[in-house]
Design a protein around this motif. Structure first.
Motif, PDB file in Angstrom:
ATOM      1  N   MET A   1       0.838  -1.190   0.000  1.00 21.93           N
ATOM      2  CA  MET A   1       0.000   0.000   0.000  1.00 21.93           C
ATOM      3  C   MET A   1       0.870   1.235   0.000  1.00 21.93           C
ATOM      4  N   LYS A   2       0.710   2.084  -1.003  1.00 13.83           N
ATOM      5  CA  LYS A   2       1.535   3.275  -1.151  1.00 13.83           C
ATOM      6  C   LYS A   2       0.769   4.492  -0.642  1.00 13.83           C
ATOM      7  N   GLY A   3       0.676   4.615   0.684  1.00 17.55           N
ATOM      8  CA  GLY A   3       0.021   5.757   1.284  1.00 17.55           C
ATOM      9  C   GLY A   3       0.507   5.937   2.708  1.00 17.55           C
ATOM     10  N   LEU A   4       0.751   7.186   3.116  1.00 15.51           N
ATOM     11  CA  LEU A   4       1.268   7.462   4.448  1.00 15.51           C
ATOM     12  C   LEU A   4       0.763   8.813   4.936  1.00 15.51           C
ATOM     13  N   ILE A   5       0.757   8.965   6.262  1.00 12.05           N
ATOM     14  CA  ILE A   5       0.516  10.259   6.882  1.00 12.05           C
ATOM     15  C   ILE A   5       1.870  10.820   7.297  1.00 12.05           C
ATOM     16  N   GLY A   6       2.086  12.094   7.076  1.00 13.61           N
ATOM     17  CA  GLY A   6       3.372  12.689   7.410  1.00 13.61           C
ATOM     18  C   GLY A   6       3.231  14.104   7.914  1.00 13.61           C
ATOM     19  N   LYS A   7       4.375  14.713   8.172  1.00  8.91           N
ATOM     20  CA  LYS A   7       4.424  16.087   8.660  1.00  8.91           C
ATOM     21  C   LYS A   7       5.451  16.863   7.833  1.00  8.91           C
ATOM     22  N   LYS A   8       5.046  18.030   7.360  1.00 11.88           N
ATOM     23  CA  LYS A   8       5.956  18.884   6.605  1.00 11.88           C
ATOM     24  C   LYS A   8       6.929  19.554   7.572  1.00 11.88           C
ATOM     25  N   LEU A   9       8.230  19.318   7.360  1.00 17.71           N
ATOM     26  CA  LEU A   9       9.245  19.881   8.234  1.00 17.71           C
ATOM     27  C   LEU A   9       9.804  21.196   7.716  1.00 17.71           C
ATOM     28  N   GLY A  10       9.855  21.367   6.397  1.00 15.86           N
ATOM     29  CA  GLY A  10      10.393  22.592   5.830  1.00 15.86           C
ATOM     30  C   GLY A  10      11.072  22.314   4.510  1.00 15.86           C
ATOM     31  N   MET A  11      11.766  23.312   3.985  1.00 16.53           N
ATOM     32  CA  MET A  11      12.438  23.184   2.699  1.00 16.53           C
ATOM     33  C   MET A  11      13.953  23.262   2.871  1.00 16.53           C
ATOM     34  N   ALA A  12      14.634  22.637   1.917  1.00 15.93           N
ATOM     35  CA  ALA A  12      16.095  22.649   1.894  1.00 15.93           C
ATOM     36  C   ALA A  12      16.512  22.499   0.438  1.00 15.93           C
ATOM     37  N   SER A  13      17.804  22.333   0.221  1.00 19.63           N
ATOM     38  CA  SER A  13      18.297  22.079  -1.125  1.00 19.63           C
ATOM     39  C   SER A  13      19.405  21.032  -1.035  1.00 19.63           C
ATOM     40  N   ILE A  14      19.430  20.133  -2.004  1.00 18.39           N
ATOM     41  CA  ILE A  14      20.476  19.119  -2.077  1.00 18.39           C
ATOM     42  C   ILE A  14      21.053  19.138  -3.486  1.00 18.39           C
ATOM     43  N   PHE A  52      -1.192   8.138  13.192  1.00 24.69           N
ATOM     44  CA  PHE A  52       0.100   8.841  13.159  1.00 24.69           C
ATOM     45  C   PHE A  52       0.227   9.744  14.370  1.00 24.69           C
ATOM     46  N   GLU A  53       1.393   9.743  14.976  1.00 22.76           N
ATOM     47  CA  GLU A  53       1.772  10.573  16.122  1.00 22.76           C
ATOM     48  C   GLU A  53       1.058  10.151  17.400  1.00 22.76           C
ATOM     49  N   ASP A  54       1.859   9.840  18.415  1.00 29.71           N
ATOM     50  CA  ASP A  54       1.316   9.477  19.715  1.00 29.71           C
ATOM     51  C   ASP A  54       0.625  10.669  20.361  1.00 29.71           C
ATOM     52  N   GLN A  55      -0.379  10.361  21.173  1.00 31.27           N
ATOM     53  CA  GLN A  55      -1.168  11.403  21.829  1.00 31.27           C
ATOM     54  C   GLN A  55      -1.524  10.949  23.238  1.00 31.27           C
ATOM     55  N   LYS A  56      -1.672  11.903  24.163  1.00 31.62           N
ATOM     56  CA  LYS A  56      -2.126  11.575  25.512  1.00 31.62           C
ATOM     57  C   LYS A  56      -3.561  11.050  25.455  1.00 31.62           C
ATOM     58  N   GLU A  57      -3.833  10.028  26.242  1.00 31.70           N
ATOM     59  CA  GLU A  57      -5.186   9.476  26.253  1.00 31.70           C
ATOM     60  C   GLU A  57      -6.202  10.482  26.770  1.00 31.70           C
ATOM     61  N   SER A  58      -5.766  11.391  27.636  1.00 34.86           N
ATOM     62  CA  SER A  58      -6.689  12.371  28.201  1.00 34.86           C
ATOM     63  C   SER A  58      -7.197  13.356  27.159  1.00 34.86           C
ATOM     64  N   ARG A  59      -6.526  13.429  26.003  1.00 32.42           N
ATOM     65  CA  ARG A  59      -6.930  14.382  24.973  1.00 32.42           C
ATOM     66  C   ARG A  59      -7.796  13.741  23.887  1.00 32.42           C
ATOM     67  N   LEU A  60      -8.168  12.497  24.071  1.00 34.26           N
ATOM     68  CA  LEU A  60      -9.020  11.805  23.102  1.00 34.26           C
ATOM     69  C   LEU A  60     -10.375  11.510  23.715  1.00 34.26           C
ATOM     70  N   THR A  61     -11.373  11.395  22.862  1.00 30.28           N
ATOM     71  CA  THR A  61     -12.703  11.028  23.336  1.00 30.28           C
ATOM     72  C   THR A  61     -12.736   9.543  23.697  1.00 30.28           C
ATOM     73  N   LYS A  62     -13.729   9.171  24.481  1.00 26.48           N
ATOM     74  CA  LYS A  62     -13.852   7.769  24.871  1.00 26.48           C
ATOM     75  C   LYS A  62     -14.107   6.878  23.659  1.00 26.48           C
ATOM     76  N   ARG A  77      -2.836  10.703  17.422  1.00 25.68           N
ATOM     77  CA  ARG A  77      -3.440  12.022  17.214  1.00 25.68           C
ATOM     78  C   ARG A  77      -4.182  12.119  15.890  1.00 25.68           C
ATOM     79  N   ILE A  78      -3.645  11.484  14.835  1.00 36.08           N
ATOM     80  CA  ILE A  78      -4.207  11.606  13.497  1.00 36.08           C
ATOM     81  C   ILE A  78      -4.618  10.226  13.009  1.00 36.08           C
ATOM     82  N   LEU A  79      -5.829  10.127  12.482  1.00 31.18           N
ATOM     83  CA  LEU A  79      -6.322   8.905  11.842  1.00 31.18           C
ATOM     84  C   LEU A  79      -6.783   9.256  10.437  1.00 31.18           C
TER      85      LEU A  79
END
Length: 209
Positions: A1-14, A52-62, A77-79
């Motif tokens: 399966m070619k699909g992922l959740i990610g986070k944009k960190l910024g730009m650079a050059s190589i 994606f990304e761990d989250q405190k249980e207290s910040r999620l609904t039951k 945190r993200i589904l």
């Protein structure tokens, strides 16, 4: 399966093999855990739900906690859901990282574009505005938007000043420059919608293989 959740960190050059500087966007892709598997027999379509990304249980609904604990997965945190094709198998609890894109050359990125606040029609829709001389008194304004007698109203969808940005944006056929599985990073040529730190969805390009 070619699909992922990610986070944009910024730009650079190589530098490529020819010594040319290539602008890239650095994306932290995963690791994502399979939370739910949907099948044609039960749900009517084939898909997987990734967390994606761990989250405190207290910040999620039951309800969310119960859904995750049923799968034996820590709080996320993200589904997001990704469609799969027949024959593609994924087991609940599996971890998918950037190595899934090791052989992918082009991707589609889905994210929420940067918000620009309230803007006029020149910035929002590239209107030309009015003339600056010979009686022109409305340089950056809309101009006429309606009629006098018939139909005597402004049509829905008329391009006018308003809130700009903060909408879902899909950018297609972006070239993958590098994949670094050990760091969970994918380097994509050019710009990607969203601000630094925003959540993005990475999928294998549909129109360009």
């Amino acid at each position: 399966m070619k699909g992922l959740i990610g986070k944009k960190l910024g730009m650079a050059s190589i530098y490529d093999e020819a010594g040319t500087a290539v602008p890239v966007t650095v994306i932290e892709a995963g690791p994502c855990v399979v939370v739910q598997r949907k099948t044609n027999d039960k749900e009517g379509y084939s898909a997987v739900q990734l967390g994606f990304e761990d989250q405190k249980e207290s910040r999620l609904t039951k309800a969310s906690l119960g859904h995750l604990k049923k799968a034996g997965v820590e709080a996320k945190r993200i589904l997001k859901e990704f469609r799969t094709e027949d024959g593609e198998e994924a087991i609940v609890g599996d971890v998918i990282d950037a190595s899934a894109f090791a052989e992918v050359n082009f991707v589609d990125i889905v994210a929420t574009g940067k918000g620009r606040g309230f803007q006029g029609v020149v910035k929002r829709y590239d209107f030309g505005g009015g003339r600056a001389s010979h009686g022109g008194g409305w340089i950056r304004r809309t101009g006429s938007i309606g009629m006098c007698e018939f139909p005597g109203r402004v049509f829905k969808g008329k391009k006018m000043p308003g809130h700009m940005g903060s909408k879902r944006v899909t950018t297609q056929n972006l070239k993958v420059i590098q994949v670094r599985p050990e760091e969970n990073l994918i380097l994509i040529k050019g710009s990607v919608p969203g601000a630094n730190g925003d959540i993005v969805t990475i999928r294998e390009a549909l129109k360009k293989k």
